[in-house]
Write an enzyme that holds these catalytic residues in place. Structure first.
Site, PDB file in Angstrom:
ATOM      1  N   GLU A   3      -1.905   8.825  -0.560  1.00  0.00           N
ATOM      2  CA  GLU A   3      -2.171   8.256  -1.880  1.00  0.00           C
ATOM      3  C   GLU A   3      -1.653   9.187  -2.975  1.00  0.00           C
ATOM      4  OE1 GLU A   3      -6.035   6.395  -4.268  1.00  0.00           O
ATOM      5  OE2 GLU A   3      -6.243   7.240  -2.263  1.00  0.00           O
ATOM      6  N   GLU A  14       0.818  -1.216   0.000  1.00  0.00           N
ATOM      7  CA  GLU A  14       0.000   0.000   0.000  1.00  0.00           C
ATOM      8  C   GLU A  14       0.849   1.262   0.000  1.00  0.00           C
ATOM      9  OE1 GLU A  14      -3.263   0.380  -0.259  1.00  0.00           O
ATOM     10  OE2 GLU A  14      -3.764  -1.747  -0.281  1.00  0.00           O
TER      11      GLU A  14
END
Length: 231
Positions: A101, A92
């Site tokens: 992100e 991730e």
């Protein structure tokens, strides 16, 4: 006056047993040692935003806040769970390089009225497990005692909270913990985290990346990765 202590064979045995149980089973830090942790973050480039953000002490503090994590089942179960957790985190965060992100968005589901999106706030992925969406920030904040719905940026600013959101998601908000400790296999954790996008042929490269991390960490822990690695 001399004082004499009488130590019996039984008392020595009990003391030894207690020490063995306390040091050999049930402690996350006995599996995910500081050397292990430093080894997996040592390659993080100086250009990475997460350089020095993810620390061992913050991870251990967060892990100890969730009593079942890495302490459930057999010794092999414990090792597989910790390996699975770090494998998904490594994927991730792209090797512990990122806090936030890359492709940011609002990630606001207005249909979830219990956790309404705050004006001007975005709920894109942040932290080790990339916590996303208002319907995850809201309950995570409630559980941890932090107003993450109105201040989602806290996850990217406070390393301790960041780790706790990841472990909250793993242990409380998904099937990750129960799946890996009940023998369903590593693939079930992928399904729980991003199954709708990656599993059943959705993105085999992403799945294989997670599996690669998992088998590597299992090898470091000296445990067989088990079956059902994919999803």
């Amino acid at each position: 006056m001399a004082i004499h202590f009488r130590i019996t064979t039984a008392s020595v045995f009990i003391l030894g047993l207690a020490l063995a149980l306390s040091t050999c089973h049930g402690d996350v830090e006995n599996i995910a040692t500081e050397d292990f942790f430093n080894g997996i973050v040592s390659g993080v480039s100086d250009t990475c935003e997460a350089k020095n953000f993810y620390t061992y002490s913050d991870f251990i503090t967060a892990a100890n806040a969730f009593s079942g994590f890495g302490t459930t089942g057999t010794s092999d179960d414990e090792k597989r769970e910790i390996a699975a957790f770090f494998a998904n985190v490594a994927h991730e965060t792209i090797g512990f390089c990122y806090i936030e992100e890359i492709q940011k968005g609002d990630y606001c589901d207005s249909n979830i009225t219990q956790y309404p999106c705050a004006a001007g706030k975005q709920y894109y992925g942040r932290g080790p497990i990339q916590l996303s969406w208002n319907f995850n920030y809201g309950p995570a904040g409630n559980y941890l005692g932090a107003d993450l719905l109105n201040h989602p940026e806290i996850v990217a600013q406070d390393p301790s909270i960041a780790w706790k959101t990841a472990l909250w998601y793993w242990n409380v908000n998904s099937d990750c913990h129960s799946a890996i400790t009940s023998g369903q296999g590593f693939g079930a954790t992928i399904q729980a985290i991003n199954g709708a996008i990656e599993c059943k042929g959705g993105n085999s490269d992403e799945v294989n990346d997670r599996i690669s991390y998992y088998t590597k960490y299992c090898s470091e822990f000296g445990v067989d990765p088990g079956s059902n690695l994919s999803c």
